[in-house]
Design a protein around this motif. Structure first.
Motif, PDB file in Angstrom:
ATOM      1  N   ARG A   1      60.185 -29.627 -37.456  1.00 22.04           N
ATOM      2  CA  ARG A   1      60.912 -30.264 -38.550  1.00 22.04           C
ATOM      3  C   ARG A   1      60.348 -29.584 -39.758  1.00 22.04           C
ATOM      4  N   LEU A   2      61.356 -29.127 -40.695  1.00 17.36           N
ATOM      5  CA  LEU A   2      60.717 -28.355 -41.880  1.00 17.36           C
ATOM      6  C   LEU A   2      60.419 -29.434 -42.804  1.00 17.36           C
ATOM      7  N   GLN A   3      60.712 -30.766 -42.755  1.00 11.76           N
ATOM      8  CA  GLN A   3      60.335 -31.610 -43.812  1.00 11.76           C
ATOM      9  C   GLN A   3      59.009 -32.026 -43.542  1.00 11.76           C
ATOM     10  N   THR A   4      58.503 -31.919 -42.226  1.00 17.87           N
ATOM     11  CA  THR A   4      56.594 -32.251 -42.153  1.00 17.87           C
ATOM     12  C   THR A   4      56.059 -31.329 -43.002  1.00 17.87           C
ATOM     13  N   LEU A   5      56.356 -30.041 -42.979  1.00 19.16           N
ATOM     14  CA  LEU A   5      55.918 -28.954 -43.810  1.00 19.16           C
ATOM     15  C   LEU A   5      56.033 -29.241 -45.427  1.00 19.16           C
ATOM     16  N   LEU A   6      57.179 -29.440 -45.827  1.00 18.03           N
ATOM     17  CA  LEU A   6      57.405 -29.664 -47.153  1.00 18.03           C
ATOM     18  C   LEU A   6      56.868 -30.895 -47.577  1.00 18.03           C
TER      19      LEU A   6
ATOM     20  N   ARG B   1      60.072 -31.375 -57.662  1.00 15.35           N
ATOM     21  CA  ARG B   1      61.018 -32.028 -56.686  1.00 15.35           C
ATOM     22  C   ARG B   1      61.201 -31.126 -55.327  1.00 15.35           C
ATOM     23  N   SER B   2      61.192 -32.119 -54.312  1.00 18.90           N
ATOM     24  CA  SER B   2      61.218 -31.188 -53.187  1.00 18.90           C
ATOM     25  C   SER B   2      62.217 -32.549 -52.317  1.00 18.90           C
ATOM     26  N   PRO B   3      63.739 -32.252 -52.094  1.00 19.28           N
ATOM     27  CA  PRO B   3      64.311 -33.320 -51.675  1.00 19.28           C
ATOM     28  C   PRO B   3      64.245 -33.222 -50.173  1.00 19.28           C
ATOM     29  N   GLU B   4      64.407 -34.367 -49.520  1.00 13.62           N
ATOM     30  CA  GLU B   4      64.414 -34.285 -47.996  1.00 13.62           C
ATOM     31  C   GLU B   4      65.369 -33.526 -47.336  1.00 13.62           C
ATOM     32  N   THR B   5      65.079 -33.046 -46.203  1.00 14.58           N
ATOM     33  CA  THR B   5      65.910 -32.279 -45.148  1.00 14.58           C
ATOM     34  C   THR B   5      65.599 -32.879 -43.878  1.00 14.58           C
ATOM     35  N   HIS B   6      66.762 -32.762 -42.926  1.00 22.54           N
ATOM     36  CA  HIS B   6      66.420 -33.064 -41.499  1.00 22.54           C
ATOM     37  C   HIS B   6      66.424 -31.681 -40.782  1.00 22.54           C
ATOM     38  N   ALA B   7      66.301 -30.823 -41.148  1.00 22.30           N
ATOM     39  CA  ALA B   7      66.770 -29.324 -40.742  1.00 22.30           C
ATOM     40  C   ALA B   7      65.574 -29.245 -39.657  1.00 22.30           C
ATOM     41  N   VAL B   8      65.765 -28.583 -38.477  1.00 24.35           N
ATOM     42  CA  VAL B   8      64.766 -27.983 -37.658  1.00 24.35           C
ATOM     43  C   VAL B   8      65.053 -26.528 -37.575  1.00 24.35           C
TER      44      VAL B   8
ATOM     45  N   HIS C   1      56.124 -25.040 -68.483  1.00 25.09           N
ATOM     46  CA  HIS C   1      57.060 -26.177 -68.742  1.00 25.09           C
ATOM     47  C   HIS C   1      58.143 -26.101 -67.906  1.00 25.09           C
ATOM     48  N   GLY C   2      58.799 -27.350 -67.803  1.00 31.18           N
ATOM     49  CA  GLY C   2      59.984 -27.361 -66.871  1.00 31.18           C
ATOM     50  C   GLY C   2      59.614 -28.004 -65.542  1.00 31.18           C
ATOM     51  N   GLY C   3      59.601 -27.299 -64.548  1.00 32.70           N
ATOM     52  CA  GLY C   3      59.423 -27.759 -63.217  1.00 32.70           C
ATOM     53  C   GLY C   3      59.473 -26.578 -62.186  1.00 32.70           C
ATOM     54  N   VAL C   4      59.399 -27.298 -60.782  1.00 31.37           N
ATOM     55  CA  VAL C   4      59.308 -26.322 -59.737  1.00 31.37           C
ATOM     56  C   VAL C   4      60.091 -27.301 -58.618  1.00 31.37           C
ATOM     57  N   LEU C   5      61.027 -26.677 -58.335  1.00 30.91           N
ATOM     58  CA  LEU C   5      62.249 -26.978 -57.274  1.00 30.91           C
ATOM     59  C   LEU C   5      62.220 -26.439 -55.745  1.00 30.91           C
ATOM     60  N   ILE C   6      61.790 -27.179 -54.894  1.00 30.42           N
ATOM     61  CA  ILE C   6      62.120 -26.636 -53.526  1.00 30.42           C
ATOM     62  C   ILE C   6      63.294 -27.359 -52.903  1.00 30.42           C
ATOM     63  N   LEU C   7      64.141 -26.124 -52.311  1.00 28.24           N
ATOM     64  CA  LEU C   7      65.422 -26.464 -52.139  1.00 28.24           C
ATOM     65  C   LEU C   7      65.675 -26.063 -50.437  1.00 28.24           C
ATOM     66  N   CYS C   8      66.638 -26.788 -49.804  1.00 21.34           N
ATOM     67  CA  CYS C   8      67.069 -26.183 -48.449  1.00 21.34           C
ATOM     68  C   CYS C   8      68.433 -26.005 -48.148  1.00 21.34           C
TER      69      CYS C   8
ATOM     70  N   LEU D   1      68.819 -21.327 -42.397  1.00 19.08           N
ATOM     71  CA  LEU D   1      68.538 -21.937 -43.544  1.00 19.08           C
ATOM     72  C   LEU D   1      67.890 -21.380 -44.523  1.00 19.08           C
ATOM     73  N   SER D   2      68.205 -21.422 -45.704  1.00 15.82           N
ATOM     74  CA  SER D   2      67.676 -20.788 -47.017  1.00 15.82           C
ATOM     75  C   SER D   2      66.713 -21.848 -47.466  1.00 15.82           C
ATOM     76  N   LEU D   3      65.570 -21.403 -47.418  1.00 14.15           N
ATOM     77  CA  LEU D   3      64.338 -22.020 -48.112  1.00 14.15           C
ATOM     78  C   LEU D   3      64.069 -21.526 -49.390  1.00 14.15           C
ATOM     79  N   GLU D   4      64.267 -22.316 -50.459  1.00 17.85           N
ATOM     80  CA  GLU D   4      64.398 -21.879 -51.703  1.00 17.85           C
ATOM     81  C   GLU D   4      63.231 -22.444 -52.452  1.00 17.85           C
ATOM     82  N   VAL D   5      62.396 -21.538 -53.509  1.00 15.97           N
ATOM     83  CA  VAL D   5      61.456 -22.212 -54.116  1.00 15.97           C
ATOM     84  C   VAL D   5      61.801 -21.580 -55.658  1.00 15.97           C
ATOM     85  N   TRP D   6      62.254 -22.762 -56.610  1.00 14.66           N
ATOM     86  CA  TRP D   6      62.614 -22.445 -58.058  1.00 14.66           C
ATOM     87  C   TRP D   6      61.724 -22.770 -58.890  1.00 14.66           C
ATOM     88  N   ASP D   7      61.625 -22.094 -60.127  1.00 13.18           N
ATOM     89  CA  ASP D   7      60.889 -22.422 -60.881  1.00 13.18           C
ATOM     90  C   ASP D   7      61.272 -22.059 -62.380  1.00 13.18           C
TER      91      ASP D   7
END
Length: 584
Positions: A298-303, A322-329, A354-361, A368-374
């Motif tokens: 489960r990717l969420q465990t790692l996130l 921010r790292s929204p939850e995912t149920h992806a395996v 300034h601003g932030g960091v966002l992890i998206l799936c 699945l595209s695992l994305e790290v935005w800043d």
């Protein structure tokens, strides 16, 4: 002044001419003998006999002289004199052949005259192939030979012979043109050979220079690796002991101020430990001991794990994490994916002010595209390749240690390649960056891989542990920590001491440094202790060595391997797996 190259070419042309002379000697003498036998009569017999002797002597002397010169060798400063010598000898040879017309034309029949002219024309044509490499030599030969014929024909005062003289003169011109072309061809061939030799020498010199440069680069790289390994090992020893002492200190009664100081020291130690582990990760990759162990997880465990560890760093800088939850395996190696994501998120926090960091799936069909935005400083497109090189950092010319070592993205690139994945980068300077890692989705069921939090109070370990390390501070720190966990410790700095202790008090578990003094290895110590105690005692190898060859050796032992500075939590977990535990 003639150049060295021109002298070399002249020498080769002269050698070629002299080597050709032998092929015409016997045929030339035989032709002269046939002419003598065919043309002789009572008026010219003596003259023709003397002519035959002169032709034979000239031919034999030319061959003898050529062999003598070839055997002796031609020095570059002798080529001009040798050309003159060859011209004189063959001018004489041509004049001797041409004198046949003086001796026989006036006394021969028409058939004999035709024979004389045909043979002399053939001799001139044959000489062109032999003498044309040195064109002036052929010129003097043919002028002396055919010039004598022309003069002899004209002196007969017979108009019928005048046409023959004119034809011979035109034949001479034709031969000269052919000889010139032949000479140019031979010269160009020799010139090309010298050019090729020169090119080969240049290529050889360039290849030798490149080989030396490569050897120097390999030496430098090996020295760099040795320096990094030695420096890393020497740094890990005290930091390893410091971490163990801090763990013991945190279990004691401290005032609020003291606890704050201990926490500050722990933070500084953790920062150094993180850099050392980065070096370790890189060394493990270089050593080739990292082998992907792909499975469904489960990717969420790692996130969640990354968020728990790194979100506080973002909060300290006033950044939004921010790292929204995912149920992806997904199907890959969770440990290596964690290493990739940790480096990407750490970099995003490090270079965002300034601003932030966002992890998206984002799901795209079977991937699945695992994305790290800043919203950080961004990266110019011209730097996209450079940032994945070792020890490369943007905006850190002052080498601020808080910005790491510049190995994070190099590790990411190597891990992505090792896993056979695809990593994309998009960025705008001053606006931020996004890294996108494509992972394969799977429908396989997975076991519960949620991270279990460490217990507030660790159960006591009732065991006798033999600690073997040649560093006294490390032994002391390890003993204090193990005693806090309820263990009884025996301490040894060498194989000899460890064997004495093991005979008196057989240990339940061995913790040994991998590289000890006097080129002794921890694996040898463990095997010796097991032999003395006649049982397979559980053992853990601990090493501060990051040299690729050492990592390969240690990984090949099959023993649990922990790297200094060892995390007390990970050490406790490993001990718990190898020893029975009981709650105090």
């Amino acid at each position: 002044m003639i150049s060295v190259v021109e002298n070399n070419i002249q020498r080769e042309l002269q050698l070629l001419l002299m080597k050709n002379l032998g092929s015409s000697t016997l045929p030339g003498i035989l032709v002269a003998l046939i002419l003598y036998l065919t043309l002789k009569n009572h008026t010219n017999e003596l003259g023709l006999a003397l002519w035959l002797i002169a032709v034979s002597a000239s031919k034999l002397f030319d061959v003898y002289d050529a062999k003598r010169i070839i055997r002796r060798g031609i020095h570059l400063d002798q080529t001009a004199a040798l050309k003159i010598r060859l011209m004189l000898l063959h001018a004489m040879d041509g004049a001797i052949w041409g004198s046949l017309a003086w001796l026989s034309l006036s006394t021969s029949t028409n058939a004999g005259s035709v024979l004389i002219l045909a043979v002399l024309a053939g001799i001139a044509a044959n000489s062109m192939s032999i003498l044309s490499p040195v064109l002036p030599v052929f010129v003097v030969f043919v002028v002396c030979e055919l010039g004598s014929i022309v003069y002899a024909v004209i002196s007969l005062n017979d108009p019928a012979y005048w046409a023959i003289g004119i034809a011979v003169a035109l034949y001479v011109v034709t031969l000269m043109g052919q000889a010139y072309n032949s000479s140019r061809t031979v010269r160009n061939s020799i010139q090309l050979r010298f050019d090729n030799l020169d090119l080969i020498q240049q290529l050889s010199a360039a290849s030798e220079k490149a080989a030396k440069a490569l050897a120097a680069a390999e030496r430098t790289n090996a020295e760099k690796s040795q320096f990094l390994a030695a420096t890393s090992h020497d740094l890990r020893q005290p930091i390893h002991a410091q971490g163990l002492f801090l763990e013991v200190l945190q279990t004691t009664n401290l005032s609020q101020h003291q606890r704050e100081l201990v926490n500050s020291i722990s933070s500084a130690t953790n920062a150094t430990t993180e850099m050392l582990h980065t070096l370790l990760d890189y060394s493990r990759i270089e050593a080739g001991v990292v082998e992907p162990q792909a499975r469904a997880f489960r990717l969420q465990t790692l996130l969640s794990k990354i968020e728990n560890e790194l979100a506080p760093q973002a909060n300290t800088k006033g950044l939004l994490y921010r790292s929204p939850e995912t149920h992806a395996v997904v199907h890959s190696d969770p440990a290596l994916i964690e290493l990739i994501l940790r480096n990407l998120v750490s970099n995003a926090i490090r270079y965002t002010h300034h601003g932030g960091v966002l992890i998206l799936c984002r799901k795209h069909q079977s991937r699945l595209s695992l994305e790290v935005w800043d919203s950080g400083i961004g990266i110019a497109s011209s730097q996209f390749e450079n940032i994945f090189s070792e020890f490369q950092q943007l905006g850190n010319s002052e080498r601020d240690r808080q910005k790491g070592l510049g190995l994070g993205l190099a590790i990411v690139r190597k891990m992505v390649d090792l896993l056979g994945l695809e990593l994309q980068l998009a960025s705008r300077p001053g606006r931020g960056s996004v890294f996108k890692l494509s992972l394969p989705l799977t429908q396989l069921a997975v076991l519960d891989d949620d991270i279990n939090p460490a217990p507030l109070r660790a159960p006591q370990l009732h065991a006798r542990v033999l600690v073997v390390d040649d560093d006294a501070i490390v032994r002391q720190a390890m003993a204090q920590l193990l005693e806090e966990w309820g263990c009884h410790c025996d301490l040894a700095e060498s194989q000899e001491e460890s064997l004495v202790l093991a005979r008196h008090h057989p240990p339940d578990l061995i913790i040994s440094d991998y590289r000890l003094r006097d080129h002794c290895k921890g694996t040898d110590v463990i095997q010796a202790i097991r032999s003395v105690c006649k049982t397979e005692i559980p053992a853990i190898l601990v090493t501060g060595d990051t040299a690729p060859i050492r990592l390969r050796e240690a990984a090949a032992t099959g023993l649990p391997l922990m790297h200094k500075p060892v995390s007390p939590l990970l050490l406790y977990k490993e001990l718990s797996l190898l020893l029975p535990t009981s709650q105090e």
